[in-house]
Design an enzyme around this catalytic site. Structure first.
Site, mmCIF file in Angstrom:
data_model
loop_
_atom_site.group_PDB
_atom_site.id
_atom_site.type_symbol
_atom_site.label_atom_id
_atom_site.label_comp_id
_atom_site.label_asym_id
_atom_site.label_seq_id
_atom_site.Cartn_x
_atom_site.Cartn_y
_atom_site.Cartn_z
ATOM 1 N N LYS A 9 -8.842 -7.643 6.254
ATOM 2 C CA LYS A 9 -7.290 -7.495 7.052
ATOM 3 C C LYS A 9 -8.281 -6.276 8.615
ATOM 4 C CE LYS A 9 -5.056 -6.810 2.994
ATOM 5 N NZ LYS A 9 -4.610 -4.752 2.024
ATOM 6 N N TYR A 49 3.068 -11.437 1.746
ATOM 7 C CA TYR A 49 3.413 -10.381 0.920
ATOM 8 C C TYR A 49 4.469 -10.791 0.909
ATOM 9 C CZ TYR A 49 -1.085 -8.139 2.381
ATOM 10 O OH TYR A 49 -2.406 -7.959 2.761
ATOM 11 N N ASN A 112 -7.554 -0.925 3.452
ATOM 12 C CA ASN A 112 -8.002 -1.414 2.012
ATOM 13 C C ASN A 112 -9.196 -2.173 2.630
ATOM 14 O OD1 ASN A 112 -6.560 -3.259 1.297
ATOM 15 N ND2 ASN A 112 -5.709 -2.750 -0.723
ATOM 16 N N HIS A 115 -8.682 -8.578 1.869
ATOM 17 C CA HIS A 115 -6.828 -9.220 0.488
ATOM 18 C C HIS A 115 -8.171 -10.366 -0.104
ATOM 19 C CE1 HIS A 115 -3.848 -11.024 -0.932
ATOM 20 N NE2 HIS A 115 -4.305 -12.074 -0.795
ATOM 21 N N GLU A 126 -2.687 -19.263 -1.068
ATOM 22 C CA GLU A 126 -2.483 -18.668 -0.163
ATOM 23 C C GLU A 126 -3.132 -19.368 0.884
ATOM 24 O OE1 GLU A 126 -3.857 -14.712 -2.133
ATOM 25 O OE2 GLU A 126 -1.871 -13.639 -1.974
HETATM 26 O O1 YYY Z 1 -3.677 -7.480 -4.225
HETATM 27 P P1 YYY Z 1 -3.752 -5.798 -3.522
HETATM 28 O O2 YYY Z 1 -4.024 -5.792 -2.344
HETATM 29 O O3 YYY Z 1 -4.922 -5.073 -4.478
HETATM 30 O O4 YYY Z 1 -2.533 -4.911 -4.302
HETATM 31 P P2 YYY Z 1 -1.071 -5.330 -4.082
HETATM 32 O O5 YYY Z 1 -0.010 -4.156 -4.867
HETATM 33 O O6 YYY Z 1 -0.605 -6.086 -4.279
HETATM 34 O O7 YYY Z 1 -0.574 -4.773 -2.166
HETATM 35 C C1 YYY Z 1 -0.513 -4.916 -1.425
HETATM 36 C C2 YYY Z 1 -1.228 -4.524 -0.104
HETATM 37 O O8 YYY Z 1 0.088 -3.573 -0.186
HETATM 38 C C3 YYY Z 1 -2.199 -3.781 -0.808
HETATM 39 O O9 YYY Z 1 -3.735 -4.269 -0.421
HETATM 40 C C4 YYY Z 1 -1.856 -2.194 -0.108
HETATM 41 C C5 YYY Z 1 -0.930 -2.817 0.216
HETATM 42 N N1 YYY Z 1 0.525 -1.619 -0.175
HETATM 43 C C6 YYY Z 1 0.260 0.020 -0.254
HETATM 44 O O10 YYY Z 1 0.095 0.185 1.336
HETATM 45 N N2 YYY Z 1 1.182 0.745 -0.644
HETATM 46 C C7 YYY Z 1 1.062 1.005 -1.987
HETATM 47 N N3 YYY Z 1 1.731 1.933 -2.542
HETATM 48 C C8 YYY Z 1 0.582 -0.665 -2.480
HETATM 49 C C9 YYY Z 1 0.227 -1.527 -2.110
HETATM 50 MG MG MG Z 2 -1.909 -8.907 -4.132
#
Ligand code: YYY
Ligand code: MG
Length: 148
Positions: A9, A49, A112, A115, A126
């Protein structure tokens, strides 16, 4: 062979961990079949997303992922989808184990680092969103004889 979509990212690009991340997947034994540095258009970010469209963080998520270049990749190998997710660590870096990418390089959920597709269906979707077929390279690596 199973394929997944992984993406460093904008924060990971700025933090200079593209090489470190690529290296981890290489050393694990996975094979890179596509990669590019790119800026994500807003429309693509919203599609990518789409599952989070109704979530309160959707706007910030789209703003963040379009805020600078990303490094998009396709990797292949045995169980690459779930193993890559394990190597990434929990979504929130505060819960991600040390030794995982998010555990080692991130602090907050909104930044984080990486992805990764979460299922075979997401991976196909994707990869199709980010890569044309002709951008994916099929090739043999002799070292695979020492991995499989
Ligand atoms: O697949 P992953 O990236 O681990 O998590 P997702 O639940 O698909 O959420 C996508 C992305 O959204 C995440 O990497 C950070 C962001 N996010 C956020 O900013 N705040 C949250 N409470 C949950 C997810
Ligand atoms: Mg995800």
């Amino acid at each position: 062979m199973e394929k997944t979509f992984l993406m460093v990212k904008p924060d990971g690009v700025q933090r200079n961990v593209i090489g470190e991340i690529v290296s981890r997947f290489e050393r694990k034994g996975f094979q890179l079949v596509g990669a590019k540095l790119m800026s994500i258009p807003t429309e693509l970010a919203e599609q990518h997303y789409g599952e989070h469209k109704e979530r309160p963080f959707f706007g910030e998520l789209v703003d963040f992922i379009t805020s600078g270049p990303v490094f998009a990749m396709v990797w292949q190998g045995e169980n690459v989808i779930s193993t890559a997710r394990q190597m990434m660590g929990s979504t929130n870096p505060k819960d991600a184990a040390a030794g995982t990418i998010r555990g080692d390089f991130g602090l907050i959920v909104g930044k984080n680092i990486i992805h990764g597709s979460d299922s075979p269906e997401s991976a196909v979707r994707e990869i199709g969103l980010f890569f044309k077929n002709e951008e994916l390279v099929e090739y043999n690596k002799n070292i695979n004889e020492w991995i499989y």
